[in-house]
Design an enzyme around this catalytic site. Sequence first.
Site, PDB file in Angstrom:
ATOM      1  N   GLY A   1      16.616   6.164   0.699  1.00 41.31           N
ATOM      2  CA  GLY A   1      16.507   5.810   2.121  1.00 41.31           C
ATOM      3  C   GLY A   1      15.230   6.281   2.779  1.00 41.31           C
ATOM      4  O   GLY A   1      14.948   5.901   3.921  1.00 41.31           O
TER       5      GLY A   1
ATOM      6  N   GLY B   1      12.142   5.914   1.258  1.00 42.50           N
ATOM      7  CA  GLY B   1      11.005   5.159   0.722  1.00 42.50           C
ATOM      8  C   GLY B   1      10.624   4.012   1.644  1.00 42.50           C
ATOM      9  O   GLY B   1      11.161   3.882   2.752  1.00 42.50           O
TER      10      GLY B   1
ATOM     11  N   GLY C   1      13.634   1.657   2.248  1.00 45.47           N
ATOM     12  CA  GLY C   1      14.661   2.406   2.980  1.00 45.47           C
ATOM     13  C   GLY C   1      14.285   2.591   4.447  1.00 45.47           C
ATOM     14  O   GLY C   1      15.116   2.406   5.344  1.00 45.47           O
TER      15      GLY C   1
ATOM     16  N   TYR D   1      10.262   0.152 -17.114  1.00 42.52           N
ATOM     17  CA  TYR D   1      10.875  -0.148 -15.812  1.00 42.52           C
ATOM     18  C   TYR D   1      11.752  -1.396 -15.915  1.00 42.52           C
ATOM     19  O   TYR D   1      12.879  -1.431 -15.418  1.00 42.52           O
ATOM     20  CB  TYR D   1       9.738  -0.358 -14.817  1.00 42.52           C
TER      21      TYR D   1
ATOM     22  N   PRO E   1      13.733  -8.697  -5.336  1.00 40.06           N
ATOM     23  CA  PRO E   1      12.578  -8.996  -4.484  1.00 40.06           C
ATOM     24  C   PRO E   1      11.312  -9.203  -5.321  1.00 40.06           C
ATOM     25  O   PRO E   1      11.195  -8.667  -6.419  1.00 40.06           O
ATOM     26  CB  PRO E   1      12.415  -7.743  -3.621  1.00 40.06           C
ATOM     27  N   THR E   2      10.375  -9.966  -4.766  1.00 42.12           N
ATOM     28  CA  THR E   2       9.037 -10.069  -5.365  1.00 42.12           C
ATOM     29  C   THR E   2       8.249  -8.816  -4.964  1.00 42.12           C
ATOM     30  O   THR E   2       8.833  -7.849  -4.481  1.00 42.12           O
ATOM     31  CB  THR E   2       8.327 -11.323  -4.826  1.00 42.12           C
ATOM     32  N   ASN E   3       6.929  -8.832  -5.101  1.00 46.04           N
ATOM     33  CA  ASN E   3       6.111  -7.659  -4.725  1.00 46.04           C
ATOM     34  C   ASN E   3       6.301  -7.346  -3.244  1.00 46.04           C
ATOM     35  O   ASN E   3       6.097  -8.211  -2.401  1.00 46.04           O
ATOM     36  CB  ASN E   3       4.625  -7.949  -4.971  1.00 46.04           C
TER      37      ASN E   3
ATOM     38  N   HIS F   1       1.027   0.183  -5.766  1.00 49.33           N
ATOM     39  CA  HIS F   1       0.960  -1.269  -5.951  1.00 49.33           C
ATOM     40  C   HIS F   1      -0.355  -1.794  -5.361  1.00 49.33           C
ATOM     41  O   HIS F   1      -1.074  -1.079  -4.678  1.00 49.33           O
ATOM     42  CB  HIS F   1       2.156  -1.937  -5.264  1.00 49.33           C
TER      43      HIS F   1
HETATM   44  P1  NAP Z   1       9.520   4.157  -2.779  1.00 48.43           P
HETATM   45  O1  NAP Z   1       8.854   3.981  -1.459  1.00 48.43           O
HETATM   46  O2  NAP Z   1       8.748   4.806  -3.870  1.00 48.43           O
HETATM   47  O3  NAP Z   1      10.882   4.951  -2.528  1.00 48.43           O
HETATM   48  C1  NAP Z   1      11.640   5.411  -3.599  1.00 48.43           C
HETATM   49  C2  NAP Z   1      12.846   6.114  -3.050  1.00 48.43           C
HETATM   50  O4  NAP Z   1      13.655   6.563  -4.160  1.00 48.43           O
HETATM   51  C3  NAP Z   1      12.536   7.350  -2.218  1.00 48.43           C
HETATM   52  O5  NAP Z   1      13.428   7.428  -1.129  1.00 48.43           O
HETATM   53  C4  NAP Z   1      12.792   8.502  -3.186  1.00 48.43           C
HETATM   54  O6  NAP Z   1      13.199   9.686  -2.539  1.00 48.43           O
HETATM   55  C5  NAP Z   1      13.952   7.944  -3.976  1.00 48.43           C
HETATM   56  N1  NAP Z   1      14.095   8.568  -5.285  1.00 48.43           N
HETATM   57  C6  NAP Z   1      13.261   8.476  -6.344  1.00 48.43           C
HETATM   58  N2  NAP Z   1      13.721   9.231  -7.372  1.00 48.43           N
HETATM   59  C7  NAP Z   1      14.873   9.799  -6.935  1.00 48.43           C
HETATM   60  C8  NAP Z   1      15.812  10.685  -7.525  1.00 48.43           C
HETATM   61  N3  NAP Z   1      15.657  11.161  -8.766  1.00 48.43           N
HETATM   62  N4  NAP Z   1      16.885  11.070  -6.784  1.00 48.43           N
HETATM   63  C9  NAP Z   1      17.045  10.613  -5.529  1.00 48.43           C
HETATM   64  N5  NAP Z   1      16.208   9.767  -4.913  1.00 48.43           N
HETATM   65  C10 NAP Z   1      15.130   9.374  -5.616  1.00 48.43           C
HETATM   66  O7  NAP Z   1      10.022   2.775  -3.349  1.00 48.43           O
HETATM   67  P2  NAP Z   1      10.259   1.370  -2.605  1.00 48.43           P
HETATM   68  O8  NAP Z   1       9.012   0.592  -2.761  1.00 48.43           O
HETATM   69  O9  NAP Z   1      10.854   1.605  -1.259  1.00 48.43           O
HETATM   70  O10 NAP Z   1      11.331   0.700  -3.585  1.00 48.43           O
HETATM   71  C11 NAP Z   1      12.699   0.596  -3.248  1.00 48.43           C
HETATM   72  C12 NAP Z   1      13.401  -0.261  -4.292  1.00 48.43           C
HETATM   73  O11 NAP Z   1      12.812  -1.554  -4.326  1.00 48.43           O
HETATM   74  C13 NAP Z   1      13.296   0.285  -5.729  1.00 48.43           C
HETATM   75  O12 NAP Z   1      14.523   0.129  -6.372  1.00 48.43           O
HETATM   76  C14 NAP Z   1      12.228  -0.595  -6.366  1.00 48.43           C
HETATM   77  O13 NAP Z   1      12.404  -0.675  -7.768  1.00 48.43           O
HETATM   78  C15 NAP Z   1      12.483  -1.911  -5.664  1.00 48.43           C
HETATM   79  N6  NAP Z   1      11.328  -2.824  -5.636  1.00 48.43           N
HETATM   80  C16 NAP Z   1      10.137  -2.400  -5.114  1.00 48.43           C
HETATM   81  C17 NAP Z   1       9.051  -3.273  -5.109  1.00 48.43           C
HETATM   82  C18 NAP Z   1       7.698  -2.872  -4.565  1.00 48.43           C
HETATM   83  O14 NAP Z   1       6.753  -3.673  -4.671  1.00 48.43           O
HETATM   84  N7  NAP Z   1       7.560  -1.689  -3.962  1.00 48.43           N
HETATM   85  C19 NAP Z   1       9.200  -4.573  -5.622  1.00 48.43           C
HETATM   86  C20 NAP Z   1      10.448  -4.972  -6.098  1.00 48.43           C
HETATM   87  C21 NAP Z   1      11.496  -4.079  -6.106  1.00 48.43           C
HETATM   88  P3  NAP Z   1      12.103  10.741  -1.956  1.00 48.43           P
HETATM   89  O15 NAP Z   1      11.349  10.013  -0.854  1.00 48.43           O
HETATM   90  O16 NAP Z   1      12.919  11.840  -1.409  1.00 48.43           O
HETATM   91  O17 NAP Z   1      11.242  11.102  -3.121  1.00 48.43           O
HETATM   92  P1  GDP Z   2       2.611  -5.989 -10.547  1.00 47.62           P
HETATM   93  O1  GDP Z   2       2.755  -7.154  -9.632  1.00 47.62           O
HETATM   94  O2  GDP Z   2       3.929  -5.470 -11.011  1.00 47.62           O
HETATM   95  O3  GDP Z   2       1.669  -6.279 -11.671  1.00 47.62           O
HETATM   96  O4  GDP Z   2       2.050  -4.759  -9.727  1.00 47.62           O
HETATM   97  P2  GDP Z   2       0.818  -4.426  -8.773  1.00 47.62           P
HETATM   98  O5  GDP Z   2       1.245  -4.435  -7.361  1.00 47.62           O
HETATM   99  O6  GDP Z   2       0.316  -3.137  -9.315  1.00 47.62           O
HETATM  100  O7  GDP Z   2      -0.281  -5.592  -8.919  1.00 47.62           O
HETATM  101  C1  GDP Z   2      -1.061  -5.675 -10.056  1.00 47.62           C
HETATM  102  C2  GDP Z   2      -2.112  -6.770  -9.960  1.00 47.62           C
HETATM  103  O8  GDP Z   2      -3.075  -6.455  -8.952  1.00 47.62           O
HETATM  104  C3  GDP Z   2      -2.875  -6.863 -11.282  1.00 47.62           C
HETATM  105  O9  GDP Z   2      -3.349  -8.174 -11.464  1.00 47.62           O
HETATM  106  C4  GDP Z   2      -4.042  -5.895 -11.020  1.00 47.62           C
HETATM  107  O10 GDP Z   2      -5.161  -6.167 -11.869  1.00 47.62           O
HETATM  108  C5  GDP Z   2      -4.356  -6.221  -9.563  1.00 47.62           C
HETATM  109  N1  GDP Z   2      -5.043  -5.131  -8.832  1.00 47.62           N
HETATM  110  C6  GDP Z   2      -6.275  -5.193  -8.276  1.00 47.62           C
HETATM  111  N2  GDP Z   2      -6.623  -4.037  -7.697  1.00 47.62           N
HETATM  112  C7  GDP Z   2      -5.542  -3.217  -7.841  1.00 47.62           C
HETATM  113  C8  GDP Z   2      -5.279  -1.874  -7.407  1.00 47.62           C
HETATM  114  O11 GDP Z   2      -6.086  -1.209  -6.768  1.00 47.62           O
HETATM  115  N3  GDP Z   2      -4.047  -1.363  -7.725  1.00 47.62           N
HETATM  116  C9  GDP Z   2      -3.119  -2.087  -8.408  1.00 47.62           C
HETATM  117  N4  GDP Z   2      -1.926  -1.529  -8.661  1.00 47.62           N
HETATM  118  N5  GDP Z   2      -3.357  -3.336  -8.851  1.00 47.62           N
HETATM  119  C10 GDP Z   2      -4.548  -3.902  -8.560  1.00 47.62           C
END
Ligand code: NAP
Ligand code: GDP
Length: 328
Positions: free
Chosen positions: A23, A25, A28, A150, A177-179, A193
């Site tokens: 919650g 992140g 969250g 992952y 979800p996508t990115n 990312h």
């Molecule tokens: P985030 O900002 O890195 O947040 C991760 C969260 O998980 C934080 O609240 C963290 O708590 C908690 N966490 C990690 N390890 C834990 C552990 N061992 N015990 C308890 N809590 C833990 O990630 P987000 O981007 O919000 O992602 C949320 C969800 O969306 C994830 O399941 C991720 O796989 C999914 N998702 C993300 C993306 C993306 O592009 N970001 C894309 C698709 C799906 P603390 O803050 O206390 O460390």
């Molecule tokens: P993905 O979508 O799971 O591959 O995750 P990312 O959000 O890390 O995106 C990766 C793509 O962005 C790849 O094509 C990388 O080569 C490009 N990219 C360009 N600059 C960056 C950077 O600064 N960080 C990351 N993570 N990716 C980058």
Amino acid sequence: MALPLPKRARVEGDRKVCMVTGGTGMVGKAIEHEIKAQRPEGEKWIFLSRKDADLRDMGATRAVFEKYRPTHVLHLAAMVGGLFKNLKYKADFLRENMLINDCVLHCCYEFQVQKCVSCLSTCIFPDKTTYPIDETMIHDGPPHESNFGYAYAKRLIDIQNRAYHEQYGCCFTSVIPTNVFGLYDNFELEDSHVIPGLIHKCYNAKRDDTPLTVWGSGRPLRQFIFAEDLAKLMVWALREYDEISPLILSVDEDQEVSIREVAEMVAKGIEFKGKLEFDSSKSDGQFKKTASNAKLRKFLPKFQFSNLEKAIEETVDWFILNYDELRR
Ligand code: NAP
Ligand code: GDP
């Protein structure tokens, strides 16, 4: 053989107790913001951080379920990172996420949670596939080699959901979800990312009067969803989406953009006038993972996604305003 009786969730009157793992992140925080705006009656929301419980540990997970007795769970907690973090820590991504998912889903079963929605990701889909990808294709072939740790841990959630449903009748489901990008993201230079990573790099490039170096060729394609939009959809899914099979949460296919286009939007948001360079010695990752949102559109045909360029500008403004405190 008699099955052990699960612990019954305490329902306070008809009140739902909705607990969000992860919650604190990015996603969250966006959900917390959405719930503050909605102020739903008859729902109590709890947002967990790692400080409340290390969800890799079954004892700690049970204790937090015992404390709050959730009736509904949005499961977001995960080890998360961009392409370059995934390349470095495959074993950690696999193990940490398997442990977290096992503890959370088993406690959802033990405490008779009425519904659990977990978060997968489009990067778990097969690398060699046909496009657009849909919900039926998750297990059709190996994921891209860059993030298989992952990807397999996340794919297993779908298997767990089916198993808990078929053996115990649990209503556990998932969204894909996508990115994602937005406020409260991780803006580290190496492990984040692409959007938060480029925002931070572009901020430095403007400050230091140097070119902005984009990793890879800039040609890969991605669909981006603003965390604010994802939050609305996930809250809807917790209340309304009752299938066990997953649901892709994505912008329309024609909204897919190249990494070069995204870098240009970031540069515009930062008002960076310098040169963009592409470092092709760095990985491109999966070339594309174009996902279909046809299933989502059947439920929510009119849902309006945020404009990408404007949402990037909003994220850049938040980054500048919160530079001293944010994750970087
Ligand atoms: P985030 O900002 O890195 O947040 C991760 C969260 O998980 C934080 O609240 C963290 O708590 C908690 N966490 C990690 N390890 C834990 C552990 N061992 N015990 C308890 N809590 C833990 O990630 P987000 O981007 O919000 O992602 C949320 C969800 O969306 C994830 O399941 C991720 O796989 C999914 N998702 C993300 C993306 C993306 O592009 N970001 C894309 C698709 C799906 P603390 O803050 O206390 O460390
Ligand atoms: P993905 O979508 O799971 O591959 O995750 P990312 O959000 O890390 O995106 C990766 C793509 O962005 C790849 O094509 C990388 O080569 C490009 N990219 C360009 N600059 C960056 C950077 O600064 N960080 C990351 N993570 N990716 C980058």
